[in-house]
Write a protein that holds these residues in place. Structure first.
Motif, mmCIF file in Angstrom:
data_model
loop_
_atom_site.group_PDB
_atom_site.id
_atom_site.type_symbol
_atom_site.label_atom_id
_atom_site.label_comp_id
_atom_site.label_asym_id
_atom_site.label_seq_id
_atom_site.Cartn_x
_atom_site.Cartn_y
_atom_site.Cartn_z
ATOM 1 N N ARG A 147 34.221 -0.233 -13.298
ATOM 2 C CA ARG A 147 35.127 0.487 -14.204
ATOM 3 C C ARG A 147 36.407 -0.306 -14.452
ATOM 4 N NH1 ARG A 147 35.506 4.539 -11.309
ATOM 5 N NH2 ARG A 147 37.643 4.457 -10.533
ATOM 6 N N LYS A 148 36.917 -0.947 -13.403
ATOM 7 C CA LYS A 148 38.157 -1.712 -13.521
ATOM 8 C C LYS A 148 37.926 -3.172 -13.912
ATOM 9 C CE LYS A 148 40.911 1.034 -10.260
ATOM 10 N NZ LYS A 148 41.661 1.036 -8.971
ATOM 11 N N GLY A 149 36.649 -3.600 -13.947
ATOM 12 C CA GLY A 149 36.348 -4.980 -14.289
ATOM 13 C C GLY A 149 36.746 -5.973 -13.227
ATOM 14 N N VAL A 150 36.747 -5.539 -11.959
ATOM 15 C CA VAL A 150 37.152 -6.404 -10.846
ATOM 16 C C VAL A 150 35.917 -7.100 -10.266
ATOM 17 C CG1 VAL A 150 38.081 -6.447 -8.495
ATOM 18 C CG2 VAL A 150 39.185 -5.064 -10.259
ATOM 19 N N THR A 151 35.987 -8.406 -10.168
ATOM 20 C CA THR A 151 34.920 -9.177 -9.536
ATOM 21 C C THR A 151 35.055 -9.076 -8.020
ATOM 22 O OG1 THR A 151 34.693 -10.739 -11.364
ATOM 23 C CG2 THR A 151 33.996 -11.503 -9.179
ATOM 24 N N ALA A 152 33.992 -8.650 -7.354
ATOM 25 C CA ALA A 152 33.971 -8.567 -5.889
ATOM 26 C C ALA A 152 32.652 -9.156 -5.415
ATOM 27 C CB ALA A 152 34.117 -7.126 -5.414
ATOM 28 N N ILE A 153 32.713 -10.315 -4.774
ATOM 29 C CA ILE A 153 31.514 -11.002 -4.307
ATOM 30 C C ILE A 153 31.421 -10.853 -2.796
ATOM 31 C CG2 ILE A 153 30.343 -13.218 -4.139
ATOM 32 C CD1 ILE A 153 31.505 -13.956 -6.810
ATOM 33 N N LEU A 154 30.338 -10.251 -2.350
ATOM 34 C CA LEU A 154 30.177 -9.897 -0.942
ATOM 35 C C LEU A 154 29.342 -10.934 -0.202
ATOM 36 C CD1 LEU A 154 29.330 -6.090 -1.364
ATOM 37 C CD2 LEU A 154 31.587 -7.179 -1.230
ATOM 38 N N GLY A 155 29.779 -11.252 1.006
ATOM 39 C CA GLY A 155 28.988 -12.101 1.891
ATOM 40 C C GLY A 155 28.791 -13.511 1.370
ATOM 41 N N ALA A 156 29.881 -14.195 1.028
ATOM 42 C CA ALA A 156 29.778 -15.532 0.442
ATOM 43 C C ALA A 156 29.979 -16.630 1.471
ATOM 44 C CB ALA A 156 30.785 -15.684 -0.697
ATOM 45 N N GLY A 157 29.391 -16.456 2.660
ATOM 46 C CA GLY A 157 29.378 -17.513 3.652
ATOM 47 C C GLY A 157 28.049 -18.250 3.570
ATOM 48 N N PHE A 158 27.485 -18.599 4.719
ATOM 49 C CA PHE A 158 26.138 -19.190 4.679
ATOM 50 C C PHE A 158 25.091 -18.128 4.968
ATOM 51 C CE2 PHE A 158 22.655 -21.935 4.821
ATOM 52 C CZ PHE A 158 23.043 -23.149 4.283
ATOM 53 N N ASP A 159 25.262 -17.426 6.103
ATOM 54 C CA ASP A 159 24.372 -16.292 6.351
ATOM 55 C C ASP A 159 25.213 -15.121 6.873
ATOM 56 O OD1 ASP A 159 24.815 -17.950 8.579
ATOM 57 O OD2 ASP A 159 22.840 -17.600 9.451
ATOM 58 N N PRO A 160 25.561 -14.195 5.961
ATOM 59 C CA PRO A 160 25.075 -14.050 4.586
ATOM 60 C C PRO A 160 25.744 -15.027 3.632
ATOM 61 C CG PRO A 160 26.736 -12.395 4.993
ATOM 62 C CD PRO A 160 26.524 -13.107 6.307
ATOM 63 N N GLY A 161 25.086 -15.259 2.506
ATOM 64 C CA GLY A 161 25.648 -16.082 1.452
ATOM 65 C C GLY A 161 24.637 -17.044 0.900
ATOM 66 N N VAL A 162 24.646 -18.273 1.406
ATOM 67 C CA VAL A 162 23.742 -19.296 0.885
ATOM 68 C C VAL A 162 22.289 -18.883 1.089
ATOM 69 C CG1 VAL A 162 23.065 -21.724 1.013
ATOM 70 C CG2 VAL A 162 25.462 -21.081 1.309
ATOM 71 N N VAL A 163 21.974 -18.274 2.235
ATOM 72 C CA VAL A 163 20.582 -17.859 2.462
ATOM 73 C C VAL A 163 20.158 -16.796 1.455
ATOM 74 C CG1 VAL A 163 20.581 -18.495 4.902
ATOM 75 C CG2 VAL A 163 21.228 -16.168 4.245
ATOM 76 N N ASN A 164 21.110 -15.991 0.971
ATOM 77 C CA ASN A 164 20.797 -15.031 -0.082
ATOM 78 C C ASN A 164 20.443 -15.756 -1.376
ATOM 79 O OD1 ASN A 164 22.733 -13.869 1.906
ATOM 80 N ND2 ASN A 164 22.407 -11.986 0.769
ATOM 81 N N ALA A 165 21.216 -16.817 -1.678
ATOM 82 C CA ALA A 165 20.929 -17.612 -2.871
ATOM 83 C C ALA A 165 19.579 -18.308 -2.745
ATOM 84 C CB ALA A 165 22.043 -18.635 -3.097
ATOM 85 N N TYR A 166 19.261 -18.801 -1.557
ATOM 86 C CA TYR A 166 17.951 -19.409 -1.332
ATOM 87 C C TYR A 166 16.840 -18.393 -1.606
ATOM 88 C CZ TYR A 166 20.072 -23.424 1.191
ATOM 89 O OH TYR A 166 20.772 -24.548 1.544
ATOM 90 N N ALA A 167 17.030 -17.164 -1.126
ATOM 91 C CA ALA A 167 16.025 -16.115 -1.342
ATOM 92 C C ALA A 167 15.863 -15.807 -2.824
ATOM 93 C CB ALA A 167 16.424 -14.851 -0.576
#
Length: 429
Positions: A140-160
């Motif tokens: 609603r507010k147009g706020v970007t919120a990116i969760l778990g942007a480390g490696f695990d969690p994070g990069v492994v999510n991108a790998y998946a």
């Protein structure tokens, strides 16, 4: 396009993030770092300046902040004109820092799921207990919120996500494997905040199997794999953040997280846990002093940041994905190898912190450039994986893949081509 970054925290992950942000301040703009202990932040700033890590002259400033104080955090965001906030502090801070970002419009990034200090291992899905309750407000507010942007969690999510959208036609299982094959030379220590580290292992181990949540005890289930570089390793089924979002966002029946532990770690952990010394609940001593056993253990263990100078060896973190590709059952291992000594030479940190801090700055760079400025709340697997993985390779964390054709460096063009071919064929079907 967004610029000016506020990094909250002064531990190992925040340290790596600060170094990497300084190395890319031509894109990110002003770099401000805040923590409760000003002396730690000042030492961090001094280290960055000593290594001449700033890519170009610019603002690199230290601030004292209790990030649980939402109004103080909002005031600092506004005073520093920060448009991107990286919460690299304790997982207990997530909701406070997120609230400050929602109220100021700054983009929010974190590296781990929120935790309530009075609770351990809540019912899954963990993100649904806290972060996801703010999805509608973010959008609603147009706020970007990116969760778990480390490696695990994070990069492994991108790998998946990469495997699911650009490699397989159907994914049957994702096994995330995390092994630290390094040595710090201490009798016993944890690689990041002991309080957070131990809380991961004292509750129920939740995994996603056959399309439902499955409960086990810690160290109850293990596996052995022959892995690139680090060799044959035994890992244990462990509850972890990324399983909770991947199970909701990818249509995969089996998603598990495996972490490597040596016999010595397991023995010490078992003794501490059996004695009640890993409890987060307060107890009263014979002298009438109320203490939290877990906090006492944290106080007597080495500061994880202090381990870095003596750390040797490498880490392995990757996704072993099985499924069907072009009608044939296939397997893909997509992974990273990091080196403790190389991480220290670059950022005065060990590889555990390095693998978590670098991806957070990659996410900040993608927000700054507009590619990941999604104006909503998202877990990493909901965002385009190829730009993220490709950027990581250029700023310090290279990815490799192993399949029936062999082991090779990640090639963005290969996965883009495969994704296009897959989508075209699926549309035709």
């Amino acid at each position: 396009m967004k610029k000016n970054v506020l990094i909250i925290g002064a531990g190992g992950v925040a340290q790596v993030a600060a170094y990497k942000a300084a190395m890319h301040n031509d894109v990110l703009g002003d770099i401000n770092i805040a923590s409760r202990t000003l002396s730690k932040v000042e030492a961090l700033v001094a280290g960055i300046l000593d290594k001449k890590a700033l890519k170009r002259p610019g603002v690199l400033a230290a601030h004292e902040l209790d990030a649980l104080d939402v109004e103080a955090t909002k005031a600092l965001i506004r005073r520093t004109k920060s448009q991107i906030v990286l919460n690299a502090g304790s997982a207990f801070l997530n909701m406070s820092v997120l609230r400050a970002c929602l109220d100021t419009g700054a983009a929010y990034i974190d590296t781990a799921i929120h935790e309530d200090p009075t609770k351990v291992c809540e019912q899954p899905p963990w993100y649904g207990n806290y972060e996801w309750k703010h999805r509608d407000e973010c959008e609603r507010k147009g706020v970007t919120a990116i969760l778990g942007a480390g490696f695990d969690p994070g990069v492994v999510n991108a790998y998946a996500a990469l495997a699911a959208t650009a490699w397989f036609d159907r994914v049957d299982s994702i096994d995330i494997i995390d092994v630290n094959a390094g040595s710090h030379g201490r009798y016993f220590a944890t690689n990041f905040d002991p309080e957070i580290n131990f809380r991961e292992f004292t509750g129920t181990v939740w995994s996603w199997q056959q399309g439902q949540w499955t409960a086990n005890k810690m160290f109850e289930v293990n596996r052995t794999d022959d892995l690139p570089v680090v060799g044959t390793q035994t890992t244990y089924l462990t509850g972890h953040d990324e399983v909770h979002s991947l199970s909701a966002n990818l249509n995969v029946p089996d998603i598990r997280f495996w972490m490597g532990f040596g016999d010595h770690y397991i023995n010490v952990f078992t003794v501490l846990n059996s004695l009640g010394l890993l409890s987060e609940q307060p107890v009263t001593t014979a002298e009438g002093v109320e203490v939290v056993p877990l906090k006492v253990v944290k106080a007597v263990l080495p500061d994880p940041v202090s381990l870095a100078p003596d750390y040797t060896g490498k880490t392995f973190i990757g996704d072993l994905v099985r499924g069907v590709r072009d009608g044939v059952e296939s397997e893909l291992l997509i992974y990273n190898i990091a080196d403790h000594e190389e991480a220290f030479a670059e950022t005065n940190s060990q590889a555990i912190s390095y693998t978590a801090g670098v991806p957070a700055i990659a996410a900040a760079l993608l927000i700054a450039k507009g590619e990941w400025d999604c104006h909503r709340m998202a877990n990493i697997e909901e965002l385009p994986p190829v730009p993220f993985i490709d950027l990581l390779g250029r700023i310090g964390l290279t990815t490799r893949v192993r399949d029936a054709a062999g082991d090779r460096a990640f090639n963005a063009a290969e996965f883009r081509e495969r994704a296009a071919h897959r989508d075209e064929r699926l549309r035709g079907a």
